[in-house]
Scaffold this active site. Structure first.
Site, PDB file in Angstrom:
ATOM      1  CB  CYS A 129      35.546  50.697  35.428  1.00 36.40           C
ATOM      2  SG  CYS A 129      35.824  49.011  34.831  1.00 36.40           S
ATOM      3  CG  ASP A 191      32.448  50.236  27.450  1.00 42.42           C
ATOM      4  OD1 ASP A 191      32.981  49.110  27.504  1.00 42.42           O
ATOM      5  OD2 ASP A 191      32.241  50.943  28.447  1.00 42.42           O
ATOM      6  CG  HIS A 222      35.646  50.160  29.540  1.00 43.66           C
ATOM      7  ND1 HIS A 222      34.404  50.239  30.122  1.00 43.66           N
ATOM      8  CD2 HIS A 222      36.505  49.771  30.514  1.00 43.66           C
ATOM      9  CE1 HIS A 222      34.497  49.913  31.400  1.00 43.66           C
ATOM     10  NE2 HIS A 222      35.758  49.624  31.661  1.00 43.66           N
TER      11      HIS A 222
END
Length: 272
Positions: A129, A191, A222
């Site tokens: 991330c 995502d 994600h």
């Protein structure tokens, strides 16, 4: 391989002197107190060094690497216990922190890692991330021999840090990644933080700059490597498979001393 965990608080210059906390997870080999290992920097997500990040770092360390996991919040936030306040504080910290300060954090982390007596100075990086973007930027450091970036956010939109105007892809276009370490980009096709157009932009920018990169797009959402079910996105089987791939990259680059690198197509000179 057995591992242990310590931490260092390192003061910064560009973040008003506020320290970053760097956790060190390192192998322990009984009867070999002077053993040295390659190092890996694990950049945390916005939630910082939580259980999933620490366990991910611990798995790498148990393979024979000195791992540093960097906590990007100020020390003042470490004592906050209210979850809602802490989440808001982390979000504000992310968007108020200057890109230059993120880069300073990375440099300080790598500086510490190469200074450790149990590290042999061969360094790789990874992150998820926010940390995936920071691992991407860490690839600009010539000391980093490989960077594996899990679903790096804000790269395609250039919105990292204060002012939401980073230069990650600009630096790629300017040639700052040329001749550096190996790069791996991993994204989930579902995502929502990095849509298809964003992934295409990242891939095109890297390929146009002639950067050797492994670009993996998998059937996942994600944060699929976070081993928690809070949002129903964790894919344990896929994570296990990709972890094997990550360790192959690290072993082949940082894990082995291959001697000096030469330009492709140019044979090294041999002395008879």
């Amino acid at each position: 391989m057995l591992i242990n965990k310590t931490f260092h608080d390192i003061p910064t210059q560009l973040d008003n002197g506020k320290p970053i906390r760097i956790f060190i997870i390192a192998p322990e080999v009984p009867d070999y107190p002077e053993a040295k290992f390659p190092g890996v920097v694990v950049f945390s997500e916005i939630y910082q060094v939580t259980g999933p990040v620490e366990r991910f770092a611990g798995q790498i360390a148990s393979q024979g690497y000195v791992v540093e996991s960097i906590c990007l919040v100020q020390r003042a936030l470490l004592s906050i216990t209210n979850s809602k306040v802490l989440k808001l504080s982390r979000t504000m910290s992310k968007i108020e922190k200057k890109v230059e300060a993120y880069d300073e954090d990375a440099k300080l982390t790598i500086d510490l890692l190469v200074s450790l007596k149990n590290c042999n100075g061969r360094i790789a990086a990874t992150g998820m991330c926010l940390g995936g973007h920071l691992a991407f930027r860490a690839a600009f450091d010539p000391r980093v021999l490989a960077s594996v970036c899990f679903f790096g956010t804000d790269i395609h939109s250039a919105t990292l840090g204060k002012g939401k105007s980073d230069d990650s892809l600009i630096r790629v276009r300017n040639g700052d990644l040329s001749g550096k370490g190996e790069l791996v980009m991993i994204f989930g096709k579902q995502d929502t933080h990095v849509p298809r157009e964003g992934r295409d932009l990242i891939r095109k920018t890297l390929e146009d700059a002639n950067i050797p990169v492994s670009f993996l797009e998998v059937q996942a959402q994600h944060a699929f490597v976070r081993d928690e079910q809070s949002k129903g996105r964790w894919d344990a089987a896929l994570t296990r498979s990709l972890f094997t791939f990550v360790m192959e990259v690290f072993e082949r680059t940082a894990g082995r001393d291959l001697g000096p690198k030469v330009a492709q197509g140019k044979a090294p000179e041999h002395v008879c």
